[in-house]
Design a protein around this motif. Structure first.
Motif, PDB file in Angstrom:
ATOM      1  N   LEU A  33       0.817  -1.204   0.000  1.00  0.00           N
ATOM      2  CA  LEU A  33       0.000   0.000   0.000  1.00  0.00           C
ATOM      3  C   LEU A  33       0.854   1.258   0.000  1.00  0.00           C
ATOM      4  CD1 LEU A  33      -2.515  -1.077   2.797  1.00  0.00           C
ATOM      5  CD2 LEU A  33      -3.010  -0.989   0.348  1.00  0.00           C
ATOM      6  N   ILE A  34       0.401   2.279  -0.718  1.00  0.00           N
ATOM      7  CA  ILE A  34       0.951   3.624  -0.582  1.00  0.00           C
ATOM      8  C   ILE A  34      -0.193   4.544  -0.194  1.00  0.00           C
ATOM      9  CG2 ILE A  34       2.941   3.355  -2.092  1.00  0.00           C
ATOM     10  CD1 ILE A  34       1.303   4.662  -4.339  1.00  0.00           C
ATOM     11  N   GLU A  35       0.112   5.560   0.632  1.00  0.00           N
ATOM     12  CA  GLU A  35      -0.955   6.402   1.189  1.00  0.00           C
ATOM     13  C   GLU A  35      -0.686   7.884   0.939  1.00  0.00           C
ATOM     14  OE1 GLU A  35      -3.331   7.192   5.388  1.00  0.00           O
ATOM     15  OE2 GLU A  35      -1.323   6.302   5.428  1.00  0.00           O
ATOM     16  N   PRO A  36      -1.600   8.564   0.257  1.00  0.00           N
ATOM     17  CA  PRO A  36      -1.497  10.017   0.156  1.00  0.00           C
ATOM     18  C   PRO A  36      -1.801  10.660   1.509  1.00  0.00           C
ATOM     19  CG  PRO A  36      -2.990   9.099  -1.517  1.00  0.00           C
ATOM     20  CD  PRO A  36      -2.728   8.025  -0.516  1.00  0.00           C
ATOM     21  N   LEU A  37      -0.947  11.577   1.945  1.00  0.00           N
ATOM     22  CA  LEU A  37      -1.107  12.261   3.229  1.00  0.00           C
ATOM     23  C   LEU A  37      -1.265  13.753   2.988  1.00  0.00           C
ATOM     24  CD1 LEU A  37       1.739  10.452   5.220  1.00  0.00           C
ATOM     25  CD2 LEU A  37      -0.692   9.842   5.134  1.00  0.00           C
ATOM     26  N   CYS A  38      -2.313  14.342   3.543  1.00  0.00           N
ATOM     27  CA  CYS A  38      -2.565  15.757   3.292  1.00  0.00           C
ATOM     28  C   CYS A  38      -1.499  16.623   3.962  1.00  0.00           C
ATOM     29  CB  CYS A  38      -3.954  16.152   3.773  1.00  0.00           C
ATOM     30  SG  CYS A  38      -4.180  16.115   5.563  1.00  0.00           S
ATOM     31  N   PRO A  39      -1.130  17.743   3.337  1.00  0.00           N
ATOM     32  CA  PRO A  39      -0.094  18.612   3.910  1.00  0.00           C
ATOM     33  C   PRO A  39      -0.495  19.242   5.232  1.00  0.00           C
ATOM     34  CG  PRO A  39      -1.078  19.603   1.953  1.00  0.00           C
ATOM     35  CD  PRO A  39      -1.574  18.202   2.012  1.00  0.00           C
ATOM     36  N   GLN A  40      -1.798  19.362   5.490  1.00  0.00           N
ATOM     37  CA  GLN A  40      -2.225  19.931   6.768  1.00  0.00           C
ATOM     38  C   GLN A  40      -1.819  19.042   7.939  1.00  0.00           C
ATOM     39  OE1 GLN A  40      -4.110  19.456   4.078  1.00  0.00           O
ATOM     40  NE2 GLN A  40      -5.530  21.162   3.717  1.00  0.00           N
ATOM     41  N   ALA A  41      -1.851  17.736   7.735  1.00  0.00           N
ATOM     42  CA  ALA A  41      -1.496  16.798   8.803  1.00  0.00           C
ATOM     43  C   ALA A  41      -0.051  16.346   8.723  1.00  0.00           C
ATOM     44  CB  ALA A  41      -2.419  15.574   8.750  1.00  0.00           C
ATOM     45  N   MET A  42       0.514  16.300   7.528  1.00  0.00           N
ATOM     46  CA  MET A  42       1.877  15.831   7.347  1.00  0.00           C
ATOM     47  C   MET A  42       2.607  16.782   6.398  1.00  0.00           C
ATOM     48  SD  MET A  42       4.047  13.607   8.357  1.00  0.00           S
ATOM     49  CE  MET A  42       3.018  12.325   9.085  1.00  0.00           C
ATOM     50  N   PRO A  43       3.041  17.944   6.899  1.00  0.00           N
ATOM     51  CA  PRO A  43       3.737  18.910   6.032  1.00  0.00           C
ATOM     52  C   PRO A  43       4.963  18.289   5.379  1.00  0.00           C
ATOM     53  CG  PRO A  43       3.168  19.906   8.145  1.00  0.00           C
ATOM     54  CD  PRO A  43       2.901  18.429   8.278  1.00  0.00           C
ATOM     55  N   GLY A  44       5.094  18.507   4.092  1.00  0.00           N
ATOM     56  CA  GLY A  44       6.253  18.003   3.374  1.00  0.00           C
ATOM     57  C   GLY A  44       6.126  16.597   2.847  1.00  0.00           C
TER      58      GLY A  44
END
Length: 250
Positions: free
Chosen positions: A132-143
């Motif tokens: 699995l690969i997971e897109p992480l929003c910049p608001q929760a995971m900057p960078g």
């Protein structure tokens, strides 16, 4: 007939005040039949984890986490390979069905090529597991290197392996662009696992702007038949907030 709605307790978020093996027991006592891990199981004896599980399903676990971890990071190809290999070994030892290959925190232009290479290697090395690969929003995971479902789908199109999939976290998808159901339907064939949390709050799924009474049956109708991973920050104790589970399965 669509599959019944079932849930997996994410033990990287729930019962974080307890030792890892005690979190498994707490999940069972709370009525969960499945669990999913961050990278805690890699630091435990596999036999002890299996004993604690007592037959519970392990949906998946993460490769090693941390600021210096991730398959897209420059100059860390061998470290990423080692982290993924360790996660695959642990997944097999504890009976997990999937491994989350983290992309990591970087804006390096070569990140996509590195992520494609590591994910392809992992999918070929472990055809018995889902990668699995997971897109992480910049608001929760900057960078974070991987931020959108569309970006993840592009990576998978280059990997072209049937056991390489997207981890679709509704909280991250909503914060990174919205249209959660429309984007789910567009990419459902590439989605291997779904996680839920309350919209802006990232607390219990019955808090915030995401209506899971609508979304979960719609996900089922779109073709997703797996458990829904509960990756949220409890507003109080986990047990005090579990009324959402009864409401969503009623």
């Amino acid at each position: 007939m669509t599959a019944p709605i079932t849930f997996s307790a994410n033990l990287g978020f729930l019962w974080k005040d307890r030792p890892f093996l005690e979190r498994i027991a707490a999940a069972r006592a709370a009525g969960f039949q499945a669990v999913e891990f961050h990278d805690d199981a890699q630091r435990e004896d596999a036999a002890a984890v299996r004993d604690a599980l007592g037959g519970m399903t392990v949906v998946g676990l993460n490769a090693r986490m941390g600021e210096d971890a991730g398959a897209a990071l420059p100059g860390r190809d061998e470290a990423a390979r080692a982290d993924i290999a360790e996660a695959i070994e642990t997944a097999r030892a504890v009976g997990a069905g999937a491994v989350h290959v983290l992309s990591g925190i970087t804006d390096d232009a070569g990140g996509t090529d590195r992520l494609v290479a590591r994910l392809t290697e992992a999918a070929d090395a472990a055809t018995d597991l889902v990668m699995l690969i997971e897109p992480l929003c910049p608001q929760a995971m900057p960078g974070s290197f991987l931020t959108t479902v569309e970006q993840a789908a592009d990576v998978l199109s280059r990997v072209a392996r049937p056991n390489a999939k997207i981890m679709f976290d509704c909280f991250h998808v909503q914060r990174a662009g919205g249209d959660v159901l429309a984007r789910f339907r567009t990419h459902v064939g590439a989605i291997g696992h779904v996680q839920i949390a309350g919209g802006l709050t990232r607390q219990e799924p019955d808090r915030g702007e995401l209506d899971y009474r609508f979304l979960l049956p719609a996900f089922r109708e779109a073709g997703y038949d797996g458990p829904f991973g509960c990756e949220y920050n409890p507003a109080g104790t986990v047990e005090d907030g579990l009324s959402w589970m009864r409401e969503l399965t009623a």
